[in-house]
Scaffold this active site. Structure first.
Site, PDB file in Angstrom:
ATOM      1  N   THR A   1       0.834  -1.206   0.000  1.00 32.13           N
ATOM      2  CA  THR A   1       0.000   0.000   0.000  1.00 32.13           C
ATOM      3  C   THR A   1       0.870   1.258   0.000  1.00 32.13           C
ATOM      4  O   THR A   1       0.552   2.238  -0.670  1.00 32.13           O
ATOM      5  CB  THR A   1      -0.957   0.010   1.203  1.00 32.13           C
ATOM      6  N   CYS A   2       1.959   1.211   0.722  1.00 26.10           N
ATOM      7  CA  CYS A   2       2.855   2.366   0.810  1.00 26.10           C
ATOM      8  C   CYS A   2       3.442   2.716  -0.559  1.00 26.10           C
ATOM      9  O   CYS A   2       3.518   3.884  -0.937  1.00 26.10           O
ATOM     10  CB  CYS A   2       3.971   2.085   1.808  1.00 26.10           C
ATOM     11  N   SER A   3       3.847   1.699  -1.309  1.00 23.63           N
ATOM     12  CA  SER A   3       4.488   1.913  -2.608  1.00 23.63           C
ATOM     13  C   SER A   3       3.502   2.111  -3.749  1.00 23.63           C
ATOM     14  O   SER A   3       3.799   2.822  -4.704  1.00 23.63           O
ATOM     15  CB  SER A   3       5.396   0.727  -2.950  1.00 23.63           C
TER      16      SER A   3
END
Length: 157
Positions: A47-49
């Site tokens: 999700t972060c990337s």
């Protein structure tokens, strides 16, 4: 836990840029500035990337147009990982800040134990900080990604 109206805790960080390693502290990063700070559980994670960091990269000019002086992405990772992640995401306008020992994250009360995933990590959140004081704070519920995304923070400005 940190809340709206609180001042950020005094912490020294590691920051690796193309100019080399530096150790800015909270005052260096936030004094006399309006800053968006968002935290992710880990660099290079799905999700972060795929969403969190890219949202801020895409909207960076809109944040600056609304008076934001800097956007900082922070994670409980080392400075080398944060730089590599920022480079891989073309995040040249985002400060990729390392909280390697989780001192800042723990001082905020926004740490979580993830066990074998990675030990102590940060909860996912975003805040607006004006001259070191938190003016907005959006903390995600576990396994959620709504209130800390770039679009939600931009609406607060």
């Amino acid at each position: 836990m940190i809340k709206v109206g609180d001042l950020l805790p005094k912490v020294t960080f590691n920051l690796l840029t193309s100019e080399g390693m530096s150790n800015p502290n909270t005052d260096d990063l936030f004094a006399n500035k309006k800053v968006v700070l968002f935290a992710v559980p880990g660099a290079f994670t799905p999700t972060c990337s795929a969403s969190h960091l890219p949202g801020f990269i895409t909207l960076v000019e809109q944040f600056f147009a609304k008076g934001i002086d800097n956007i900082i992405c922070i994670s409980v990772n080392d400075a080398f990982v944060m730089k590599a992640w920022g480079d891989s995401q073309n995040a040249e306008h985002i400060t990729m800040l390392a909280d390697g020992d989780a001192a800042f994250t723990k001082a905020l009360g926004l740490d979580k134990e993830t066990g074998v995933f990675g030990g102590i990590r940060s909860k996912r959140y975003a805040m607006i900080v004006d001259n070191g004081q938190v003016t907005h704070l959006n903390i995600e519920a576990e396994k959620q990604f709504e209130v800390s995304k770039a679009e939600a923070i931009l609406e607060l400005l």
